[in-house]
Design an enzyme around this catalytic site. Sequence first.
Site, mmCIF file in Angstrom:
data_model
loop_
_atom_site.group_PDB
_atom_site.id
_atom_site.type_symbol
_atom_site.label_atom_id
_atom_site.label_comp_id
_atom_site.label_asym_id
_atom_site.label_seq_id
_atom_site.Cartn_x
_atom_site.Cartn_y
_atom_site.Cartn_z
ATOM 1 C CD GLU A 24 -0.880 0.348 3.825
ATOM 2 O OE1 GLU A 24 -1.360 1.787 3.424
ATOM 3 O OE2 GLU A 24 -0.937 -0.154 4.579
ATOM 4 C CE LYS A 84 -7.336 6.558 5.877
ATOM 5 N NZ LYS A 84 -7.440 6.424 7.445
ATOM 6 C CB VAL A 105 -5.273 -2.429 3.951
ATOM 7 C CG1 VAL A 105 -5.711 -3.965 3.733
ATOM 8 C CG2 VAL A 105 -4.158 -2.272 4.863
ATOM 9 C CG ASP A 137 -14.056 4.648 12.476
ATOM 10 O OD1 ASP A 137 -13.817 4.039 11.594
ATOM 11 O OD2 ASP A 137 -13.430 5.702 13.023
ATOM 12 C CB SER A 139 -10.953 -0.109 8.808
ATOM 13 O OG SER A 139 -10.347 -0.272 7.473
ATOM 14 C CG ASP A 141 -8.123 -1.645 5.797
ATOM 15 O OD1 ASP A 141 -8.297 -1.093 4.728
ATOM 16 O OD2 ASP A 141 -7.128 -1.126 6.642
ATOM 17 C CE LYS A 158 -5.289 2.691 11.240
ATOM 18 N NZ LYS A 158 -6.155 3.889 10.627
HETATM 19 N N1 PSU Z 1 -2.089 1.431 10.558
HETATM 20 C C1 PSU Z 1 -1.062 2.222 11.121
HETATM 21 N N2 PSU Z 1 -1.025 3.381 10.561
HETATM 22 C C2 PSU Z 1 -1.734 3.693 9.296
HETATM 23 C C3 PSU Z 1 -2.643 2.700 8.776
HETATM 24 C C4 PSU Z 1 -2.760 1.331 9.381
HETATM 25 O O1 PSU Z 1 -0.472 1.961 12.162
HETATM 26 O O2 PSU Z 1 -1.676 4.778 8.796
HETATM 27 C C5 PSU Z 1 -3.548 2.892 7.475
HETATM 28 C C6 PSU Z 1 -3.399 1.660 6.478
HETATM 29 O O3 PSU Z 1 -3.529 2.243 5.333
HETATM 30 C C7 PSU Z 1 -4.922 1.299 6.777
HETATM 31 C C8 PSU Z 1 -5.685 2.364 6.961
HETATM 32 O O4 PSU Z 1 -5.420 0.498 5.375
HETATM 33 O O5 PSU Z 1 -4.904 3.043 7.811
HETATM 34 C C9 PSU Z 1 -7.156 2.080 7.686
HETATM 35 O O6 PSU Z 1 -7.475 3.359 7.550
HETATM 36 P P1 PSU Z 1 -9.130 3.510 8.382
HETATM 37 O O7 PSU Z 1 -8.991 3.000 9.683
HETATM 38 O O8 PSU Z 1 -9.498 4.746 7.989
HETATM 39 O O9 PSU Z 1 -10.076 2.460 7.449
HETATM 40 MN MN MN Z 2 -12.710 4.495 9.550
#
Ligand code: PSU
Ligand code: MN
Length: 301
Positions: A24, A84, A105, A137, A139, A141, A158
């Site tokens: 990614e 993003k 991801v 919230d 993700s 992913d 995360k």
């Molecule tokens: N894990 C981290 N830092 C990040 C991410 C994951 O420690 O920046 C990123 C990855 O790209 C992941 C995204 O796919 O955050 C998920 O974001 P969201 O929770 O907004 O879906």
């Molecule tokens: Mn989110």
Amino acid sequence: MPHIKLSEEVAEALERERPLVGLESTIFSHLGLPSPANQEALARATAAIRSQGAVPAVTAIIDGIPRVGLEESEQESILGPARKTAERDIAVAVAQRWSVGATTVSASLALCAEVGIPVFATGGIGGVHHGSETTGDVSSDLGAISLHSVVTVCAGAKAFLDIPKTLEVLETEAVPVLGYQTDEFPLFYARSAGIPVPARVESAGEVAAILAERIRWDQGGVLLAVPVPENAAIPEHEIRSAIEDALERSHGLRGAEVTPFVLEQIAQITGGRSIPANLALAENNARVAAQVAVEFSKLLG
Ligand code: PSU
Ligand code: MN
């Protein structure tokens, strides 16, 4: 594949059925890691993939064009400010010609699946946030891992997410979650968190065989969790209290602001040790992903 631009190297590797590993771009942009650690992370991850005889394929949107594999001279464009880009944003980024879209991801998996790259490496996946009962919230992913027939190699989710709930959603989404030489789902910066993993595997060959089975059944992806290397890991109790303090300080923030803020706070509280841990795990995941890709291409061959 006229709607996706491949680098020369990736196009050739796909043609010759050589092993490839997707990466990614959010973690390598300013959204994921501070400079110059982001550049080091990218260099180490791509070198680790090459060291196993596989080809790295960084995904991104550049000038409105979805990309899989970047030429050497283009890599710099993802290291700076970027928007993003999750899976749902790809269409918007293309139609509106975003100059640099850093794939998460979910977006990266969509691109890998579209061009036929079966293995993908990241640091941590997105998942279920604390308080999701009220904020909702979760993700995208998780849905993308379920949908696309690609192995995602991570060191956990995360670090400041609700990990047990994240694993519940992965179960609901019918995603096999594998622990690489471990019985526990790792806590990103820490090797364990006392949460059992549904299945343990010992080798890259086993993971490749599980992916082949998923594809045979037309069942979507696999999540492989690899603990951070021992010498870079932060003890569980220490990282847990750092995360708690960082989350406390983030009260009032919402949405996209949360991750960069919390990660920055965790770095401060751990005296900067979270950054080398992040680099080590990203490199290690890339290496294991490349081993899986090599084994998977043997199965096809
Ligand atoms: N894990 C981290 N830092 C990040 C991410 C994951 O420690 O920046 C990123 C990855 O790209 C992941 C995204 O796919 O955050 C998920 O974001 P969201 O929770 O907004 O879906
Ligand atoms: Mn989110």
